[in-house]
Each structure stands twice: as structure tokens, then as C-alpha cells.
Design an enzyme around this catalytic site. Structure first.
Site: not given
Ligand code: NAI
Ligand code: 15L
Length: 284
Positions: A53, A155
Site C-alpha cells: 500500500d 472513478y
Molecule cells: P480503500 O480506499 O479503503 O482502499 C484502497 C487502498 O488503496 C488504500 O489503502 C489506499 O491507501 C491505497 N492506494 C490509493 N492510492 C494508492 C497509490 N497511488 N498507490 C498505492 N496504494 C494506493 O478501498 P476499499 O473499499 O478497500 O476497496 C478496495 C478496492 O475495491 C478498490 O480498488 C475499490 O475501487 C474496489 N471496490 C470497492 C468496493 C467496496 O464496496 N468496498 C466497491 C467497488 C469496488
Molecule cells: C465503490 O466502488 C466504492 O469503492 C465503495 O466505497 C462504495 O461506494 C461502492 O462502490 C458502492 O457503490 O456502494
């Protein structure tokens, strides 16, 4: 395939007889919400879990190695990917933000990752895509993974780019990807939309395990949702993954429906992407 006495097709589990463990598995975005969940759950699938990360990941645990990396830095990403067997790519900006923030992390970053995978012979990547690739479809409309994308912001556009990049790297270099269009993966479904889009953490883990280990996936897009009562997404073209959800948002229905609904003409209530469809413009 076998057919039950209710005429429901039942496919054999594609993981039957397959060892779901590799030597070195890379998890990017390990400091994020889902990264923390998977940091706890993925060690059973690898001899070594390499976690990365841009944020601090704390103390290294047994079976882990920590490689800090900014995904926008091609040299750092090259070193990050070297020696790994498969990649679960969660890292990047995960919400709607100005294009200038999305570009380095999500667009340059995913390019850097696939280029490093090509150079180092990594054959399988799991790409955390998003429902925001199709966020401008109407709520209630049922779509599968063959419909044209309808991103709901920068995004969502970056996730479309990631999917298309993955498709290209399979056609050109044979690197296989499962792109999981994750709905809403949180401990609880918090609103009416999330009753449909919710993905529980057990189902998330199952999807990741299948995405890493099911053979011959080519380039597959699968929607990441649990067995929720109402569905907007049809996974029939990803049935070869053998994903059968075991969780449901029904357990949250009464607490969600106790909240006042959004006005019917609120875009957040009209479109699958919810509030993301009305984010921005930025910087005016
Ligand atoms: P989050 O925002 O909590 O985690 C993303 C991580 O990526 C963070 O720890 C951040 O420090 C790291 N990051 C950001 N920019 C960076 C960079 N330039 N270099 C290295 N690391 C970097 O997001 P979350 O909720 O854990 O989601 C994980 C993945 O799943 C993301 O790609 C998100 O787009 C995708 N996602 C998540 C959803 C959800 O419901 N949680 C829904 C749809 C997609
Ligand atoms: C995403 O893609 C985001 O990463 C997450 O934080 C939520 O917003 C999710 O979609 C959602 O649509 O609920």
C-alpha cells in the site's frame, strides 16, 4: 453439467480437485477497508502473502512480506510484482474524485501493474473493478456482463479503463484476469440501494479465491454481490467461476427500511451507481 429434478442447471465446482494455494500472492491496497479484510483471510491461499500500500501497513505478520509502493511509480511497481505468482489488485482511489487524483493511482497505476506482470511472467490478476462502470443504468434494470459500460464518473471511467486494459493483456499476452465489479462490500447494508448491491465478506473471499484459482478464465467480468433478494446483475456469463453466494442482505432489511426513503426523483435513487452519479463537477 448435471440437471436436477427441478430443471435447475448445476455445474460441477470448477475448483473440485484443485489445490487453492500458490507460492507468493500479491495483495495491493492492503491498508484499505477490503485490504484489511483480505489481509486476514488470504494467508491460507499462499505460502507467502506479499502486501502493499502507499499507507503504513504496521507490523509484518507470520507468512507475510510488506513492500510499500506508490502504484504511480513504474519502477516501484516493477519491483513489487517481481517474484509473485498471482495478484489481487485492490489499490487505488476507491471513490469519485477529481480526474487529477484518479489518473496516477488508477490509470497509470493499473498500466504499471499489468506491464510489470507481463515482464515478470505473472499469469493471473484479480482486478477490483466496480459497479460504477455501469452506474448510469437505472435501478431495477437487470444487466449482465455483456452490456455496454455506463460509467458514472471519473472513478467509474478508471475502472472501465482497467477492465479494457485487462482484456487487451489477455488477448495480446495471455495474462488472465477476473474483473470483479464489486457492488457494496461493507460489514452491513446501510441503505435501500445497498440491499441490492451488498457483498458480504465471506462472499468476497469466495469470489477472490475463485478468481485466483479457477483455471482458464481468460478475461472474465463478474458482478460481486451476495444472494440478495432483489437483483440488478445477472452473472450467467461468469457461471464458469462456480460462484454461489452464501450471504444475503435480508438480515439488514428491517433496519434499512426503518429509514425514510430518498425522494423518488433523487438521482441517487434512480441509478444503480447511487450518489456517485451526482458527484462533481470538481474545481469550478
Ligand atoms: P480503500 O480506499 O479503503 O482502499 C484502497 C487502498 O488503496 C488504500 O489503502 C489506499 O491507501 C491505497 N492506494 C490509493 N492510492 C494508492 C497509490 N497511488 N498507490 C498505492 N496504494 C494506493 O478501498 P476499499 O473499499 O478497500 O476497496 C478496495 C478496492 O475495491 C478498490 O480498488 C475499490 O475501487 C474496489 N471496490 C470497492 C468496493 C467496496 O464496496 N468496498 C466497491 C467497488 C469496488
Ligand atoms: C465503490 O466502488 C466504492 O469503492 C465503495 O466505497 C462504495 O461506494 C461502492 O462502490 C458502492 O457503490 O456502494
Amino acid at each position: 453439467m448435471t440437471v436436477t429434478n427441478t430443471d435447475t442447471p448445476v455445474h460441477a465446482d470448477p475448483l473440485a480437485g484443485i489445490t487453492t494455494r500458490c507460492h507468493r500472492l500479491l495483495l495491493t491496497g492492503a491498508g484499505g477497508n477490503l485490504g484489511k479484510v483480505l489481509r486476514d483471510r488470504l494467508p491460507q491461499y499462499a505460502d507467502v502473502l506479499r502486501i502493499s500500500d502507499i499507507s503504513d501497513l504496521g507490523a509484518v505478520r507470520k507468512g507475510e512480506e510488506i513492500v510499500p509502493c506508490n502504484l504511480a511509480d513504474p519502477h516501484a511497481v516493477d519491483a513489487l510484482v517481481a517474484g509473485t505468482d498471482a495478484i489481487v489488485h485492490l489499490g487505488g482511489v476507491s471513490v469519485e474524485r477529481p480526474f487529477e487524483e484518479i489518473l496516477p493511482a488508477n490509470i497509470q497505476g493499473v498500466y504499471n501493474l499489468y506491464e510489470a506482470a507481463r515482464r515478470h511472467g505473472v499469469r493471473r490478476i484479480v482486478f477490483a473493478s466496480s459497479n460504477h462502470t455501469i452506474g448510469f443504468y437505472k435501478q431495477g434494470e437487470v444487466i449482465d456482463n455483456t452490456v455496454p459500460t455506463k460509467p458514472d464518473g471519473y472513478y467509474g471511467l478508471s475502472k472501465v479503463f482497467g477492465e479494457q486494459l485487462a482484456s487487451f493483456y489477455f488477448d495480446r499476452y495471455g495474462i488472465e484476469t477476473v474483473a470483479i465489479r464489486i457492488g457494496s462490500s461493507f460489514p452491513e447494508a446501510k441503505d435501500r440501494r445497498m440491499l441490492v448491491t451488498w457483498l458480504g465478506y465471506d462472499d468476497l473471499e469466495q469470489l477472490i479465491r475463485r478468481a485466483v484459482f479457477v483455471p482458464n478464465v481468460g478475461f472474465t467480468v463478474v458482478y460481486g454481490m451476495s444472494a440478495n433478494r432483489d437483483r440488478w446483475w445477472d452473472n450467467r456469463h461468469a457461471a464458469h467461476l462456480g460462484y454461489v453466494a452464501t450471504e444475503t442482505s435480508e438480515i439488514f432489511r428491517s433496519q434499512v427500511e426503518a429509514q425514510p426513503p430518498l425522494p423518488a426523483d433523487d438521482p441517487a435513487a434512480l441509478y444503480q451507481g447511487g450518489a456517485f452519479v451526482k458527484a462533481g463537477p470538481f474545481g469550478d
